[in-house]
Enzyme design. Structure first.
Site, PDB file in Angstrom:
ATOM      1  CG  ASP A  21      71.901 -30.467  37.877  1.00  0.00           C
ATOM      2  OD1 ASP A  21      72.156 -31.541  37.303  1.00  0.00           O
ATOM      3  OD2 ASP A  21      72.177 -30.271  39.078  1.00  0.00           O
ATOM      4  N   GLY A  33      78.164 -36.527  43.375  1.00  0.00           N
ATOM      5  CA  GLY A  33      78.791 -35.475  44.166  1.00  0.00           C
ATOM      6  C   GLY A  33      80.272 -35.695  44.371  1.00  0.00           C
ATOM      7  CD  GLU A  55      81.509 -39.528  37.704  1.00  0.00           C
ATOM      8  OE1 GLU A  55      80.779 -39.857  36.782  1.00  0.00           O
ATOM      9  OE2 GLU A  55      81.170 -38.738  38.605  1.00  0.00           O
TER      10      GLU A  55
END
Length: 204
Positions: free
Chosen positions: A17, A166, A196
């Protein structure tokens, strides 16, 4: 001297995506009569928040809710990789993000698998897929997803492992430890996004 495009490459961290071309997003939006603001799928280059960055995916997902769009998306990403002289790519995606218009897990897996087959038939590239569990989903939801993939993935050799992605700050790794353990106990290859959300943290 070779140019960077002439160098043969491997891509191991590609989100479906997050990698679909703007051209395909616009095409899918027209076909599906979905209004898309292109500004919503981009973030400022100085973005320092993982959560803010992930919001851009929500808009793209609006047009990735059909089998046709998922198949086209895989081919599109593989085409881009091919043009960059990438010979092997692992595309990761979260099946539960593609159920908004009624697709079930089996239909989603079939669509991305078909996309991988078409991409390999069209371009000089090997395409494999990783299934993403999400940190903000509870452990049982992720475990049930992985079990479903196992049951349905009897003939799909393109799916080679699982991943967890996520928001990290609110859902640290210890929160998803049970689902991680299930994945490793089941003998699956596993990747894990970590560090991250904090630019000062690096995983080696």
């Amino acid at each position: 001297m070779s140019t960077i495009n002439e160098v043969v490459k491997t891509e191991l961290h590609c989100h479906l995506d997050g990698s679909v071309s703007i051209e395909l997003i616009q095409q899918l939006a027209r076909e599906q009569h979905v209004s898309i603001n292109l500004e919503d799928i981009q973030v400022d280059q100085n973005c320092e928040s993982l959560d803010d960055y992930l919001k851009s995916f929500d808009t793209i997902l609006k047009v990735l809710q059909t089998k046709d769009s998922l198949e086209k998306a895989v081919v599109d990403v593989a085409q881009q990789a091919h043009h960059d002289n990438i010979k092997y790519i692992e595309i990761r995606f979260a099946p539960l993000f593609h159920t908004d218009k009624g697709l079930n897990i089996e239909e989603i897996l079939e669509a991305v698998n078909n996309g991988a087959i078409e991409a390999e038939d069209t371009y000089d590239i090997k395409v494999n897929l990783l299934i993403c569990g999400m940190r903000h989903h509870d452990n049982q939801t992720n475990i049930e997803l992985f079990k479903s993939v196992d049951q349905l993935n009897t003939t799909n050799r393109h799916i080679v492992g699982f991943d967890f992605a996520g928001p990290e700050e609110a859902f640290p790794t210890k929160v998803i430890q049970e689902a991680i353990q299930h994945s490793t106990d089941s003998g699956h290859h596993l990747t894990l996004h970590a560090g991250e959300w904090n630019a000062d943290v690096y995983i080696i």
